[in-house]
Write an enzyme that holds these catalytic residues in place. Structure first.
Site, PDB file in Angstrom:
ATOM      1  N   ALA A 207      17.007  91.846  -4.116  1.00  0.00           N
ATOM      2  CA  ALA A 207      17.509  91.821  -2.744  1.00  0.00           C
ATOM      3  C   ALA A 207      18.408  90.604  -2.548  1.00  0.00           C
ATOM      4  O   ALA A 207      18.007  89.470  -2.797  1.00  0.00           O
ATOM      5  CB  ALA A 207      16.345  91.781  -1.762  1.00  0.00           C
TER       6      ALA A 207
ATOM      7  N   GLN B 103      20.984  95.274  -4.866  1.00  0.00           N
ATOM      8  CA  GLN B 103      20.439  95.641  -3.562  1.00  0.00           C
ATOM      9  C   GLN B 103      20.879  94.587  -2.542  1.00  0.00           C
ATOM     10  O   GLN B 103      20.716  93.390  -2.785  1.00  0.00           O
ATOM     11  CB  GLN B 103      18.914  95.700  -3.629  1.00  0.00           C
TER      12      GLN B 103
ATOM     13  N   TYR C 194      11.888  94.294   6.454  1.00  0.00           N
ATOM     14  CA  TYR C 194      13.087  93.500   6.646  1.00  0.00           C
ATOM     15  C   TYR C 194      13.938  94.103   7.775  1.00  0.00           C
ATOM     16  O   TYR C 194      13.551  95.076   8.397  1.00  0.00           O
ATOM     17  CB  TYR C 194      13.847  93.363   5.327  1.00  0.00           C
TER      18      TYR C 194
ATOM     19  N   ARG D 209       6.982  95.725 -11.829  1.00  0.00           N
ATOM     20  CA  ARG D 209       6.184  94.738 -12.552  1.00  0.00           C
ATOM     21  C   ARG D 209       5.920  95.126 -13.997  1.00  0.00           C
ATOM     22  O   ARG D 209       5.770  94.253 -14.863  1.00  0.00           O
ATOM     23  CB  ARG D 209       4.867  94.510 -11.808  1.00  0.00           C
TER      24      ARG D 209
ATOM     25  N   PRO E  98      14.631  96.494  -8.083  1.00  0.00           N
ATOM     26  CA  PRO E  98      15.027  95.129  -7.719  1.00  0.00           C
ATOM     27  C   PRO E  98      13.804  94.262  -7.441  1.00  0.00           C
ATOM     28  O   PRO E  98      12.890  94.698  -6.728  1.00  0.00           O
ATOM     29  CB  PRO E  98      15.882  95.324  -6.464  1.00  0.00           C
TER      30      PRO E  98
END
Length: 400
Positions: A57, A100, A184, A327, A23
């Protein structure tokens, strides 16, 4: 046979191979709503050759967004937009599609990456909002101070995760991943660096796990068993006072007991000034291996896994069950298809792209000199008329 291209079952979902699109935030939503960009972005990645594509996310409540541009799944409009996206993109391939869900906690209300030269935390004039966290102190002195979550906040956020999970199910996703890493909210509760509480949600390792486990159990209660549920975990905070790998393994064991199907073992990104070692290829794979050793969970490895050879090594040597590519997929949205060619594996191509298939294009070895020879193992459909392909290894400049 390539280990990377063997199927794997996690929960009730069978993946065609071990490649996962990680994600990646796109910062392109409007009021949490998916936009045409998301359709194009995810649609392209569904053609990557990966067995599983996981969307970025996605916040379970408005206050949980990282930025104004982050996806949300906290109302019916969000659900409808994502349901449309799922319906369209799943027509493109047989890859499983996941999402996610998470909450940014004290790291919410910040600028998108492209604007962070002006500072990360949003000022009031740019639409900052009240943030929440386990304790009432900001990321640093330049950030806003979050509200320390009380019992009502904890109950509200827990329910928001369960509600988002139900919306994701109705929208048609095959896989759900709960974000408990990267600094987070759930990670903030897990780490003693960010959790200074003295109640039942702070202090001991058991107490710091309490809220994240309550969230996961609430999600597991509503997420169907014939789908797959995963959690992204911080293996280490790279901080002398932070969460250790031993605590991460203990957390993974509790996740297994709670009915989770897989874990993604990531690390870092908790607090400024943390001394994170330089990233090297596969630098976090050992974390996935350790969890694989101490639990029965499917383990997913992350961390600069950029080449097919490294991905193959990780799976073939049983260091992890799945590899998440981030990436490298942005750089090369056909990473999985090209990985198959590098490893000498014949895989299905989208019909529209058959003329670029390794055994169907004379130019392939010119642009992919490291690819192994691939012999076709299945019939390629070609038009019967003279205007079609006469042989699978001949293509002309006119596009025949």
């Amino acid at each position: 046979m390539s280990a990377l291209f063997q199927p794997l079952q996690t929960g009730g979902v069978t993946l065609e191979n071990r490649i996962v699109v990680s994600p990646m935030c796109q910062y392109s939503a409007v009021e949490g709503l998916a936009q045409p960009w998301h359709l194009i972005h995810i649609g392209g990645l569904m053609l990557s050759g990966a067995g599983l594509v996981i969307m970025e996310a996605t916040a379970t409540e408005a206050a949980g967004r990282i930025t104004h541009g982050c996806l949300g799944l906290y109302n019916h409009e969000h659900e409808a937009a994502l349901a449309s996206l799922v319906s369209e993109t799943k027509k493109l391939s047989s890859a499983a599609l996941g999402i996610q869900i998470g909450h940014a906690g004290r790291r919410a209300s910040c600028r998108p990456v492209k604007d962070r030269n002006k500072g990360e935390s949003l000022p009031p004039e740019e639409g900052a909002w009240q943030t929440f966290g386990p304790s009432a102190f900001g990321v640093d002195e330049t950030w806003h101070v979050p509200k320390e979550m009380d019992a009502d906040d904890i109950a509200r956020v827990t329910q928001s995760f369960a509600d988002a999970a139900q919306r994701a199910d109705r929208a048609g996703f095959d896989v759900l991943e709960v974000h408990a890493a990267h600094g987070y909210l759930l990670h903030q509760f897990l780490s003693p660096v960010t959790n200074h509480r003295t109640d039942a949600y702070g202090g001991s390792t058991e107490n710091r796990m309490r809220f994240p486990l309550e969230v996961v159990r609430a999600v597991r209660k509503v997420w169907p068993k014939d789908k797959a549920l995963g959690v992204r975990v911080n293996s280490t905070d790279w901080h002398p006072e932070g969460q250790s790998i031993d605590e991460a393994v203990a957390f993974a064991q509790q996740l297994e007991a709670a009915g989770v199907d897989y874990v993604v073992m990531s690390a870092g990104n908790l607090a400024p000034g943390t001394q994170i070692p330089p990233a090297t290829p596969g630098h976090q794979v050992d974390f996935a291996t350790l969890v694989k050793k101490h639990t029965g969970l499917v383990s997913m490895a992350v961390g600069l896994i950029a080449t097919p050879e490294l991905a193959e090594e990780i799976v073939s040597e049983d260091k992890a069950d799945l590899v998440a590519i981030g990436r490298a997929m942005l750089d090369n949205p056909r990473w999985g298809l090209h990985a198959a060619a590098r490893l000498g594996v014949d895989v299905d191509y989208p019909p529209q792209y058959l003329r670029a298939r390794p055994n169907n294009w004379l130019g392939f070895p010119l642009v992919h000199p490291d690819a192994q020879p691939v012999e076709a193992t299945r019939q390629i459909d070609r038009p019967a008329s003279s205007g079609g392909w006469d042989r699978p290894d001949i293509n002309t400049a006119s596009g025949r």
